[in-house]
Enzyme design. Sequence first.
Site, mmCIF file in Angstrom:
data_model
loop_
_atom_site.group_PDB
_atom_site.id
_atom_site.type_symbol
_atom_site.label_atom_id
_atom_site.label_comp_id
_atom_site.label_asym_id
_atom_site.label_seq_id
_atom_site.Cartn_x
_atom_site.Cartn_y
_atom_site.Cartn_z
ATOM 1 N N LYS A 74 0.844 -1.204 0.000
ATOM 2 C CA LYS A 74 0.000 0.000 0.000
ATOM 3 C C LYS A 74 0.882 1.258 0.000
ATOM 4 O O LYS A 74 0.634 2.204 -0.739
ATOM 5 C CB LYS A 74 -0.902 0.012 1.250
ATOM 6 C CG LYS A 74 -2.079 -0.954 1.165
ATOM 7 C CD LYS A 74 -2.766 -1.124 2.510
ATOM 8 C CE LYS A 74 -3.749 -2.289 2.456
ATOM 9 N NZ LYS A 74 -4.255 -2.679 3.770
ATOM 10 N N ASP A 134 -11.150 3.143 4.504
ATOM 11 C CA ASP A 134 -11.487 1.724 4.366
ATOM 12 C C ASP A 134 -13.009 1.519 4.336
ATOM 13 O O ASP A 134 -13.492 0.448 3.994
ATOM 14 C CB ASP A 134 -10.936 0.939 5.575
ATOM 15 C CG ASP A 134 -9.654 0.196 5.245
ATOM 16 O OD1 ASP A 134 -9.412 -0.045 4.050
ATOM 17 O OD2 ASP A 134 -8.925 -0.153 6.185
ATOM 18 N N GLN A 141 -4.328 -1.527 10.041
ATOM 19 C CA GLN A 141 -4.240 -2.861 9.439
ATOM 20 C C GLN A 141 -4.807 -3.911 10.401
ATOM 21 O O GLN A 141 -4.393 -3.995 11.546
ATOM 22 C CB GLN A 141 -2.765 -3.164 9.095
ATOM 23 C CG GLN A 141 -2.560 -4.458 8.364
ATOM 24 C CD GLN A 141 -3.194 -4.482 6.970
ATOM 25 O OE1 GLN A 141 -3.099 -3.529 6.205
ATOM 26 N NE2 GLN A 141 -3.870 -5.574 6.658
#
Length: 293
Positions: free
Chosen positions: A53, A120, A97
């Site tokens: 990412k 997200d 994460q």
Amino acid sequence: MPAVIMDGKSLGMKIRLNLKGKTELLQKKGITPCLAVILVGEDPASVSYVKSKGKALVEAGMKSRDIKLPFNTQEDELLSIINDLNNDKNTHGILVQMPLPKQINEENIINAINPDKDVDCFHPVSVGNMVIGRQGFLPCTPHGVILLLREYNIPLSGSNVVIVGRSNIVGKPLLNILIHKENNATVTLCHTGTRDLSYHTQRADILIVAAGKPSLIKPEIVKEGAVVIDVGINRVSDTSSPKGYRLCGDVDEAVIEKASFFSPVPGGVGPMTIAMLLQNVLEAAERSITSFK
Ligand code: NDP
């Protein structure tokens, strides 16, 4: 005739190139889109996801602010970091994460992220906006699947779509996006409580699989000419590979002979997910212009 392979890698790159151009325009206004990526512990798969990412963000001209915390980090410490990032006008997106170590409640962490920075789309406010079709971030993997379908002109309106897997990050949001009027699909969502999975998969014009089970879907349970999207990413042992494993999806590759379109693993949905994350970071940065005035 074998299926047309849906090339998420090329489409993802095309989208990322376009985002790079938009980022350059934003930089002329003094704003560089910045995503804070928080990693707690050193789980190898998570380390690798965070790395890719970060690389993608930098390639698109954006900033990746990596925050690496030890495995024994406590929930209140993480909440305090998120609070600081929520108030930092130079940080436009926050990504924690998952999975997190057991001492940290994931729900409390998701709830603490400012929905304006929730790239997200995990926060209940973001999820609510997505369900009722209000403006806001779309979750990365489901959004990537939709764009892949559009790229190949797969008709959604009136189609029978069957999704296997009901997670909060893939199956449930996909269901919600697909039933919006603009997509107009009829959707069935399957899970381990589904009585006869093959009954449903055989009726799918579009079959989307996100179960995390290698080779769950065999050709005999797929309709001739179906569009098959494989979201699964599994590591299976492979002694011929230097790593000792290879990546595969949830769909048996022999399905290629039966499907009309097929998204492979790797190279299908995975690269689309990263592209959609970058898109959300750019969007968050663009929106910050008005919200911080
Ligand atoms: P989860 O484990 O959270 O969910 C899996 C879902 O699949 C559950 O709803 C489960 O049902 C269902 N399921 C599992 N086995 C079966 C079965 N035999 N029959 C029917 N349903 C079944 O996984 P995620 O959604 O997080 O991820 C799914 C896969 O997608 C993984 O391989 C993951 O690595 C991959 N993934 C890929 C991404 C990408 O960018 N390409 C992004 C995110 C995930 P139940 O709820 O009843 O347990």
